[in-house]
Design a protein around this motif. Structure first.
Motif, PDB file in Angstrom:
ATOM      1  N   LEU A 299       0.567  -1.786   0.177  1.00 37.24           N
ATOM      2  CA  LEU A 299      -0.367   0.077   0.288  1.00 37.24           C
ATOM      3  C   LEU A 299       0.681   1.440  -0.224  1.00 37.24           C
ATOM      4  O   LEU A 299       0.384   2.671  -0.170  1.00 37.24           O
ATOM      5  N   MET A 300       1.941   0.957   0.658  1.00 38.46           N
ATOM      6  CA  MET A 300       3.350   2.156   0.500  1.00 38.46           C
ATOM      7  C   MET A 300       3.258   3.109  -0.943  1.00 38.46           C
ATOM      8  O   MET A 300       4.096   3.368  -0.482  1.00 38.46           O
ATOM      9  N   LEU A 301       3.085   1.940  -1.568  1.00 36.33           N
ATOM     10  CA  LEU A 301       3.590   2.633  -3.442  1.00 36.33           C
ATOM     11  C   LEU A 301       2.223   3.842  -3.659  1.00 36.33           C
ATOM     12  O   LEU A 301       2.758   4.545  -4.757  1.00 36.33           O
ATOM     13  N   PHE A 302       1.328   3.690  -2.395  1.00 36.18           N
ATOM     14  CA  PHE A 302       0.401   5.051  -3.236  1.00 36.18           C
ATOM     15  C   PHE A 302       0.915   6.296  -1.769  1.00 36.18           C
ATOM     16  O   PHE A 302      -0.102   5.899  -1.416  1.00 36.18           O
ATOM     17  N   ASN A 304       1.109   8.676  -2.738  1.00 34.31           N
ATOM     18  CA  ASN A 304       0.343  10.805  -2.811  1.00 34.31           C
ATOM     19  C   ASN A 304      -1.078  11.039  -2.294  1.00 34.31           C
ATOM     20  O   ASN A 304      -0.981  11.781  -2.063  1.00 34.31           O
ATOM     21  N   TRP A 305      -1.514  10.294  -1.716  1.00 37.13           N
ATOM     22  CA  TRP A 305      -2.144  10.241  -0.480  1.00 37.13           C
ATOM     23  C   TRP A 305      -2.135   9.955   1.494  1.00 37.13           C
ATOM     24  O   TRP A 305      -1.964   9.033   1.680  1.00 37.13           O
ATOM     25  N   SER A 306      -1.653  10.778   2.017  1.00 39.14           N
ATOM     26  CA  SER A 306      -1.979  10.340   3.562  1.00 39.14           C
ATOM     27  C   SER A 306      -2.155   9.290   3.855  1.00 39.14           C
ATOM     28  O   SER A 306      -1.828   8.287   4.954  1.00 39.14           O
ATOM     29  N   GLY A 307      -3.452   9.054   3.801  1.00 39.56           N
ATOM     30  CA  GLY A 307      -4.479   8.647   4.561  1.00 39.56           C
ATOM     31  C   GLY A 307      -4.536   6.983   4.481  1.00 39.56           C
ATOM     32  O   GLY A 307      -4.889   6.039   4.921  1.00 39.56           O
ATOM     33  N   VAL A 308      -3.318   6.618   3.314  1.00 38.39           N
ATOM     34  CA  VAL A 308      -3.090   5.437   2.845  1.00 38.39           C
ATOM     35  C   VAL A 308      -2.378   4.691   4.244  1.00 38.39           C
ATOM     36  O   VAL A 308      -2.079   3.421   4.924  1.00 38.39           O
TER      37      VAL A 308
END
Length: 418
Positions: A299-302, A304-308
């Motif tokens: 999931l850390m590949l996404f 651009n969004w801190s919510g991840v």
């Protein structure tokens, strides 16, 4: 609903509750560890490579401590090992703040973890001694709840201490809580002597042969090491990533770790109880946990969004709840009566090797490529661990069939000659 939850905490001996409390106290006080890589990067201006090497020595010390704990616990007993480990590591924590060069910190961390990691195998043996067979897995989980509660309080409190006092405050708190915890332990619990002496295996060669011929146990060690590598990302690469990618403060980093601790406190013991009551296959549960941990890092590949980060913590926490308690209980189920200390020491050493590999490999990958390459590598490692779990389940089925066949043959032979 509340009553059902509280029933999970019934049936434990007084000694287990005291062990749980000092484990909580020790874990809550160990605030330096989650911020260690950040401390070395920002305060001491170490490179990624230097941080990787120091974390390498962290793992080497952990291996030495686990091995020593197993040897000494079998010879002088777990009680003395626990007292020495916590009291001495408390003093070393206080001294560690004055070591600021790369070389001195390598040596300091090596000595610290060599002493501090003597505690865990000895503590597992204490649980084995003071708790009944029926409640052993729950007792292991209870101490993990203590660790997680400390994990909930420690990082957030540690972040505040750094912001208000500085890193030196953390070293003092770490040291003093270790000394306080073992003081309570030695006052409240007296050393338990066995009413009889077990017949000892005569040579180290025979004992090593017993352990290293246990192929399911050895394969389980490899799987445990892989899960440890995934989990230790929480303490090695992720605190740096939070700062560099999302510009998080120490307090915000601590809150994320505390959120993970809260999830574990609320759900781990009920999950363990459910699995035990339904008699669900432990290897399948561990496999599901590894899958969840792998997803969390992918999931850390996404980025651009801190919510991840919230999703990542949730998946990682689920993975921890499904792997760690049952990995512990599986290892305990394989031990030879005369070699408990060595079995548990070798099991805990798998986490020590994981700490070495998690830090060194990740820092090397990040420096040579990127954080994204590291997350992909971790996801791949999780897939390999899942395949090994499948082979372990096949191995255990063959072992059970072999035992059943031997029992049948034995009964048939007895009947024939009676």
């Amino acid at each position: 609903m509340v009553n059902n939850y509280l029933t999970n905490f019934k049936g434990f001996s007084k000694e287990i509750w005291i062990l749980t409390f000092i484990t909580f106290l020790n874990r809550a006080g160990t605030m330096v560890i989650p911020f260690l890589s950040k401390y070395m990067k920002e305060n001491l201006s170490f490179s990624y490579s230097q941080i990787g090497w120091i974390m390498f020595f962290f793992g080497v010390g952990s291996i030495i401590g686990s091995w020593l704990s197993g040897k000494l616990s079998d010879k002088i007993g777990f009680y003395k090992v626990m007292v020495f480990s916590l009291f001495t590591s408390g003093l070393i924590f206080i001294v560690l703040q004055y070591l600021t060069s790369f070389e001195s910190l390598c040596i300091g961390i090596l000595i610290l973890t060599s002493v501090a990691d003597m505690y865990r195998p000895a503590m597992l043996l204490a649980l084995d001694t003071y708790e009944s067979k029926e409640t052993k897995t729950r007792a292991l989980t209870l101490t993990r709840i203590a660790i997680n509660t400390g994990f909930l309080i420690g990082p957030a409190l540690g972040g505040l201490i750094i912001m208000k006092i500085g890193y030196s405050g953390l070293f003092w708190v770490d040291g003093l809580t270790c000394i306080l915890a073992i003081s309570i332990f030695s006052i409240m619990i007296k050393e338990k002597k066995l009413p009889f002496k077990l017949k000892k295996i005569k040579s180290d060669t025979n004992s090593n042969k017993i352990i290293f011929n246990d192929k399911p146990f050895l394969l389980h060690l490899v799987i445990t090491m892989a899960t440890g590598i995934l989990f230790f990302q929480m303490f090695t690469t992720l605190p740096l990533y939070y700062k560099e990618q999302f510009n998080f403060t120490e307090f915000e980093t601590g809150l994320l770790l505390s959120f993970s601790g809260l999830i574990l406190i609320l759900f781990e013991l009920p999950i363990v109880r459910f699995v035990e009551e339904k008699n669900i296959d432990r290897i399948k549960v561990i496999s599901l946990g590894i899958l969840s941990m792998s997803i969390s890092l992918l999931l850390m590949l996404f980025s651009n969004w801190s919510g991840v980060l919230i999703l990542m913590v949730c998946f990682m926490s689920i993975g921890v709840m499904l792997t760690f308690p049952f990995a512990n209980s599986f290892a305990m189920s394989r031990v030879h009566m005369n070699l408990k200390g060595r079995y548990i020491a070798i099991f805990t050493m798998s986490y020590s090797f994981a700490h070495i590999l998690s830090a060194k490999m990740s820092m090397t990958i990040i420096e040579a490529y990127s954080y994204q390459a590291n997350w992909i590598f971790m996801g791949t490692l999780g897939t390999v661990a899942l395949i090994l779990c499948y082979y372990l389940s096949i191995m255990l089925k063959k072992e059970r069939k072999s035992i059943e066949l031997k029992i049948k043959n034995s009964l048939f032979t007895e009947k024939k000659f009676s």
